[in-house]
Design an enzyme around this catalytic site. Structure first.
Site, mmCIF file in Angstrom:
data_model
loop_
_atom_site.group_PDB
_atom_site.id
_atom_site.type_symbol
_atom_site.label_atom_id
_atom_site.label_comp_id
_atom_site.label_asym_id
_atom_site.label_seq_id
_atom_site.Cartn_x
_atom_site.Cartn_y
_atom_site.Cartn_z
ATOM 1 N N GLU A 192 12.882 -45.282 -11.104
ATOM 2 C CA GLU A 192 12.616 -45.411 -9.673
ATOM 3 C C GLU A 192 11.241 -46.018 -9.429
ATOM 4 O OE1 GLU A 192 14.510 -42.696 -6.456
ATOM 5 O OE2 GLU A 192 12.493 -41.915 -6.788
ATOM 6 N N LYS A 220 21.157 -46.148 0.907
ATOM 7 C CA LYS A 220 21.430 -45.129 1.929
ATOM 8 C C LYS A 220 21.931 -45.769 3.226
ATOM 9 C CE LYS A 220 17.918 -41.780 0.397
ATOM 10 N NZ LYS A 220 16.629 -41.136 0.753
ATOM 11 N N HIS A 261 25.926 -34.959 -32.265
ATOM 12 C CA HIS A 261 27.376 -34.802 -32.332
ATOM 13 C C HIS A 261 28.075 -35.613 -31.243
ATOM 14 C CE1 HIS A 261 26.959 -31.548 -35.282
ATOM 15 N NE2 HIS A 261 25.894 -31.189 -34.565
#
Length: 489
Positions: A309, A459, A340
């Protein structure tokens, strides 16, 4: 090539350049006025140009700064102590037993990471058993899990939002208000079951939160840099006041190291310069964060926001387009589990990457029997051994001419960040070191590391789509978006 800083050490042995070679190459990318810039940052005088405000999060490191920003030290401390001791009562006279922090981004990632990493340092186990929960997802998924296990009469909600208008956060808050209605009046809820934490005091007042329930912090504290501020309230509620203060002290020590240590010993600067070299000269576009202590399992997500950001930009601080690479993709996971999952690709896949391994050498286990402590110490050694082994294999590789499946190309540069123990001080120093790394890379690349217009643009578009979904607009977008909207209807 281990360099020691406050509460933290850095091993760069598996990078492509020695420290001296690094300073002769990438070190020349440091701007002429770098010393002035870092002094300004630590004095709260550096400017966020696009938003026309100072950058003041470093000032929050002072042990007393959080309280000062929250109006009065005693109110912050008293709130923590009353909630943790069971003396804070809800509107029906029952003690508060649960706290739910509602926030997103910097109002969630930092506080949740800090609370999880440091919860064992609460030294008052005999006090009231206060449970702290975190809710961030705009889809309400976390509320599905939290609301059934808490009681409206004994739950306090922290609304954490710098602007006090974040859509994600208030979608959750609005649902909570509906959930509360059968049990409490809105007046009861706001007066006894809500705390607001924001840079917008007027917004909290307009919402109906009494001034005594408001905790403020400066407008110059960016969300992703805010766990040191009043937004760290949920950390203090988890650990108690003193561990929270110790975290601030560790961060402050790293600030001083960043200001005063010579470049060849300066941990944040070395992290930044190796990152710049790997990005620009080696062309590697991603950095894996691999902590080998379960208490730091949230570190990759936090650093993802902090770095991407801040420095994921194609324009300078003066709003001019640039044509060179900037911040890398940050990803990763808890190292032992990653072994894993994705380590197979790291060891034998085609893609280039760099990595930051994070290890803790020792861990105290108070409250356990000698046998259990011995077992836990053995497990810590196992984690360190695996960290060192996988880091070495990613760097040096391993060849077997007779079996291609047993060939490991290696060649992947990495850092190793070392803590002798994970304490509030070392945790604070670690996070502050990464903050200063990101800042240093930002000034090298000519970026403003303290704005995020891409987030704001997304947004706005989302609100346009929502109006169509709500039937308030008939705007058309593109074939794919329109098809999904039609399907949802």
């Amino acid at each position: 090539m281990i360099k020691n800083g406050p509460y933290l050490a850095l091993d760069t042995s598996y990078q492509k350049l020695s420290v001296d070679e690094l300073l002769e190459t990438a070190g020349k990318r440091l701007p002429e006025h770098f010393d002035d810039y870092r002094q300004q940052l630590c004095r709260g005088e550096y400017r966020n140009i696009s938003e026309d405000r100072p950058v003041t999060h470093v000032l929050s490191r002072s042990v007393h700064a959080v309280a000062k920003q929250s109006n009065r030290k005693t109110r912050f401390v008293d709130t923590v102590q009353k909630l943790r001791s069971g003396r804070r009562l809800g509107s029906t006279g029952k003690p508060i037993t649960d706290v739910v922090n509602i926030g997103v981004g910097g109002s969630d990632l930092g506080p949740q990471m800090g609370a999880f990493a440091l919860r064992e340092f609460a030294n008052d186990a005999a006090l009231h058993n206060l449970q702290v929960h975190f809710v961030s997802s705009m889809d309400g998924g976390q509320l599905y899990a939290v609301l059934p296990i808490v009681d409206p009469e004994t739950t306090l909600f922290i609304i954490s939002s710098k602007s006090f208008g974040t859509v994600d956060t208030f979608a959750n808050v609005d649902t909570v208000r509906k959930w509360i209605e059968p049990e409490l009046t809105q007046e009861q809820w706001l007066e006894n079951h809500v705390i607001g934490v924001s840079a917008n005091a007027q917004g909290m007042t307009d919402y109906g939160i009494p001034p005594a329930q408001q905790f403020t912090f400066g407008d110059g504290v960016g969300g992703r840099f805010s766990l040191w501020s009043a937004l760290g309230l949920s950390i203090a509620l988890t650990t108690g006041i003193r561990p929270f203060e110790r975290m601030l002290e560790g961060a402050k020590a790293m600030d001083e190291h960043f200001l005063d240590a010579p470049l060849n010993e300066n941990l944040p600067v070395l992290l930044a310069l190796y990152g710049v070299y790997n990005r620009e000269q080696l062309g590697i576009n991603n950095l894996a964060i691999l902590p080998y202590d379960g208490r730091l399992r949230m570190l990759p997500n936090y650093l993802q926001q902090l770095d991407m950001e801040s420095n994921g930009k194609q324009y300078t601080a003066e709003n001019e387009a640039i044509d060179y690479p900037t911040g890398p993709i940050i990803w990763g996971g808890f190292g032992p589990n990653g072994q894993h999952a994705f380590f197979q690709h790291l060891h034998q896949g085609y893609d280039q990457f760099t990595a930051d391994f994070v290890t803790v050498l020792k861990r105290e286990a108070p409250g356990f029997s000698d046998a259990t402590r011995s077992g836990l110490a053995e497990q810590q050694r196992l984690a360190v051994a695996n960290c060192l082994a996988h880091r070495r294999l990613m760097s040096d590789g391993s060849e077997n001419a007779d079996s291609p499946s047993d060939h490991y190309p290696g060649g992947h540069p990495s850092n190793l960040l070392i803590m002798d123990e994970l304490t509030p001080e070392s945790f604070g120093a670690l996070i502050a070191a990464y903050e200063h790394k990101v800042f240093t890379q930002g000034v090298i690349w000519g970026l403003n590391s303290f704005d995020q217009p891409g987030v704001e643009k997304g947004k706005k578009i989302a609100m346009d789509v929502l109006r169509v979904l709500d039937g308030e607009s008939d705007e058309s977008f593109d074939e794919s978006t329109d098809a999904v909207i039609q399907r949802m209807r």
